[in-house]
Design a protein around this motif. Structure first.
Motif, PDB file in Angstrom:
ATOM      1  N   ARG A   1      36.215  48.355   3.848  1.00  0.00           N
ATOM      2  CA  ARG A   1      36.663  47.345   5.131  1.00  0.00           C
ATOM      3  C   ARG A   1      35.345  46.576   5.722  1.00  0.00           C
ATOM      4  O   ARG A   1      34.501  47.330   5.910  1.00  0.00           O
ATOM      5  CB  ARG A   1      37.704  48.057   6.201  1.00  0.00           C
TER       6      ARG A   1
ATOM      7  N   GLU B   1      34.625  43.675   8.315  1.00  0.00           N
ATOM      8  CA  GLU B   1      35.250  42.694   9.322  1.00  0.00           C
ATOM      9  C   GLU B   1      33.722  41.758  10.017  1.00  0.00           C
ATOM     10  O   GLU B   1      32.834  42.375  10.247  1.00  0.00           O
ATOM     11  CB  GLU B   1      35.922  43.501  10.324  1.00  0.00           C
TER      12      GLU B   1
ATOM     13  N   SER C   1      37.696  38.873   7.315  1.00  0.00           N
ATOM     14  CA  SER C   1      37.565  40.331   7.189  1.00  0.00           C
ATOM     15  C   SER C   1      38.156  40.562   5.462  1.00  0.00           C
ATOM     16  O   SER C   1      39.007  39.918   5.045  1.00  0.00           O
ATOM     17  CB  SER C   1      38.730  41.113   7.991  1.00  0.00           C
TER      18      SER C   1
ATOM     19  N   ARG D   1      39.437  43.598   3.037  1.00  0.00           N
ATOM     20  CA  ARG D   1      39.716  45.340   2.555  1.00  0.00           C
ATOM     21  C   ARG D   1      39.892  45.246   1.054  1.00  0.00           C
ATOM     22  O   ARG D   1      40.194  44.280   0.419  1.00  0.00           O
ATOM     23  CB  ARG D   1      41.141  45.521   3.154  1.00  0.00           C
TER      24      ARG D   1
ATOM     25  N   THR E   1      41.946  39.489   1.890  1.00  0.00           N
ATOM     26  CA  THR E   1      41.110  38.768   2.559  1.00  0.00           C
ATOM     27  C   THR E   1      41.713  38.126   3.757  1.00  0.00           C
ATOM     28  O   THR E   1      42.606  37.459   3.654  1.00  0.00           O
ATOM     29  CB  THR E   1      40.271  37.732   1.793  1.00  0.00           C
TER      30      THR E   1
END
Length: 190
Positions: free
Chosen positions: A151, A153, A158, A160, A181
């Motif tokens: 992950r 950020e 961000s 994942r 995203t």
């Protein structure tokens, strides 16, 4: 008596000082001596140290790094280093720094690889935060990768997903699968 104290007051003062110090030591439980460093050496196991600050600053390598760890173990040939409960700071040439905290890690001098695992939390000098379970850093090639959940950020987006490949030389980042995203609206406005 007054004449005795006038002549021998320095000796009486030293005696009182020793009496106070002895009382303090008795109440404190005695004098504790630190364990000698040689007791950390286990035959065939190399050297084990606690509360260590270690740095790698070789001009031929593209990444400088600094390690603070609760415990570090060196192999007998000093080529392999393992560490527990660490804080690692990576400083690539001409790029923002990256700091990582985690539970376990290993470093091989011959291969130039750093393996990190266990609840990794990091941040970069340009405002991004990274969360993973495993990361592999190859300082010779200037690459970082992971095969587990990741992950990232940042100020604008961000991400994942599963798996990560970062090429510090080409400044590219790729999440390999199950990518989600989120782009913040501020990043899209001119």
């Amino acid at each position: 008596m007054r004449g005795f104290l006038k002549r021998h007051w320095p000796l009486a003062g030293v005696f009182i000082l020793l009496l106070v110090a002895a009382t303090y030591l008795i109440r404190a439980g005695g004098v504790k001596v630190a364990e000698p460093l040689l007791n950390a050496v286990v035959p065939g196991d190399g050297l084990r140290l606690k509360e260590v600050h270690y740095s790698q600053d070789d001009p031929d390598k593209k990444v400088k790094w600094f390690l603070d760890a609760e415990e570090v173990r060196f192999s007998s040939d000093k080529d392999f280093i393992s560490f527990l409960h660490f804080h690692l700071r990576l400083e690539p040439e001409d790029r923002p720094f990256m700091e990582l905290k985690g539970e376990k890690g290993d470093y091989s001098r011959s291969s130039g690889t750093i393996r990190l695992r266990g609840d990794l939390r990091g941040r970069t000098g340009n405002g991004y935060r990274v969360f993973a379970e495993r990361l592999l850093v190859n300082e010779k090639e200037g690459r970082m990768s992971s095969d587990g959940p990741i992950r990232i950020e940042g100020p604008f987006f961000s991400i994942r997903g599963i798996g990560l490949e970062v090429d510090l030389n080409r400044k590219t980042l790729r999440v390999l699968s199950e990518v989600t995203t989120r782009i913040l609206a501020e990043a899209l406005t001119p």
